[in-house]
Motif scaffolding. Sequence first.
Motif, short mmCIF file in Angstrom:
data_model
loop_
_atom_site.label_atom_id
_atom_site.label_comp_id
_atom_site.label_asym_id
_atom_site.label_seq_id
_atom_site.Cartn_x
_atom_site.Cartn_y
_atom_site.Cartn_z
N THR A 11 4.09 4.92 -6.67
CA THR A 11 4.48 3.58 -7.07
C THR A 11 5.91 3.31 -6.65
O THR A 11 6.83 4.05 -7.01
N GLN A 12 6.10 2.23 -5.90
CA GLN A 12 7.43 1.83 -5.48
C GLN A 12 7.78 0.49 -6.12
O GLN A 12 6.95 -0.41 -6.18
N LYS A 62 8.91 -4.68 -4.82
CA LYS A 62 8.17 -4.93 -3.58
C LYS A 62 9.04 -5.66 -2.55
O LYS A 62 8.90 -5.47 -1.36
N PHE A 74 9.43 3.02 2.74
CA PHE A 74 8.26 3.67 2.17
C PHE A 74 8.65 4.98 1.53
O PHE A 74 9.39 5.78 2.10
N GLY A 90 3.52 5.03 -0.82
CA GLY A 90 3.60 3.85 -1.66
C GLY A 90 3.37 2.61 -0.82
O GLY A 90 3.18 2.68 0.39
N ASN A 91 3.38 1.44 -1.45
CA ASN A 91 3.09 0.19 -0.75
C ASN A 91 4.30 -0.44 -0.08
O ASN A 91 4.18 -1.51 0.51
N THR A 107 8.72 -1.31 0.20
CA THR A 107 9.68 -2.30 -0.30
C THR A 107 10.30 -2.99 0.91
O THR A 107 10.85 -2.32 1.78
N GLN A 152 -2.16 0.94 9.42
CA GLN A 152 -1.37 0.04 8.59
C GLN A 152 -1.87 -1.39 8.78
O GLN A 152 -1.52 -2.06 9.75
N SER A 209 -1.50 -5.73 5.02
CA SER A 209 -1.05 -5.49 3.64
C SER A 209 0.13 -4.52 3.57
O SER A 209 0.76 -4.38 2.52
N ARG A 210 0.42 -3.85 4.66
CA ARG A 210 1.56 -2.93 4.79
C ARG A 210 1.25 -1.52 4.29
O ARG A 210 2.03 -0.60 4.49
N GLN A 211 0.13 -1.35 3.65
CA GLN A 211 -0.23 -0.04 3.11
C GLN A 211 -0.48 0.95 4.24
O GLN A 211 -1.07 0.61 5.26
#
Lengths: 115, 116
Positions: free
Chosen positions: A5-6, A9, A90, A107-108, A110, B39, B42-44
């Motif tokens: 978890t970051q 965002k 990331f 993580g998703n 920032t 990737q 969504s950037r994931q």
Amino acid sequence: NAGVTQTPKFQVLKTGQSMTLQCAQDMNHEYMSWYRQDPGMGLRLIHYSVGAGITDQGEVPNGYNVSRSTTEDFPLRLLSAAPSQTSVYFCASSFLQGGYNSPLHFGNGTRLTVT
Amino acid sequence: AQTVTQSQPEMSVQEAETVTLSCTYDTSESDYYLFWYKQPPSRQMILVIRQEAYKQQNATENRFSVNFQKAAKSFSLKISDSQLGDAAMYFCAYRIERGGADGLTFGKGTHLIIQP
């Protein structure tokens, strides 16, 4: 199971401001790391840690500080933000035991903008 | 310095067809692992497939497979029966097996476009 978890965002900073990007994982991973992603550059390693109290520099560490007081958390600090630090950041973690075939969990990200 | 090169900044393929993304790397190490990450917008960062360097057999994961040529230091990704959801940036990366923890070295990525 939250994974990595970051927070936050998104963030906008002015040049010279400081801030901390937070990263937490709940998978009991020993290894944690920070990457930055810039257009056309792929991802580059900033800092990493192999356990609580142990950190080391990656490819692009200048301008960033890290600490690892617990297994779960690995914050990244920008002491005096510069426009060159505008990037997507990331956090990623993995197990160390069993060799490095333990894939990184990301993580998703920032998105940081420094004006 | 260890490097990963993805020579195709962008690739385009028709839906349902097959596409191959290329990746070469340069390392003096003998023990390492290779990865492809996807990737989407969504950037994931999503792990697609991985390969141990000591294994000669090419890894496969459903529609995704690799062609690993250790002597040539080549690690290409083949996507069969391309789907619209495969559209994304794809990054090739490797991780060294040794006493340190240098993390992943990434290529600059290939932008994959799926034409409907």
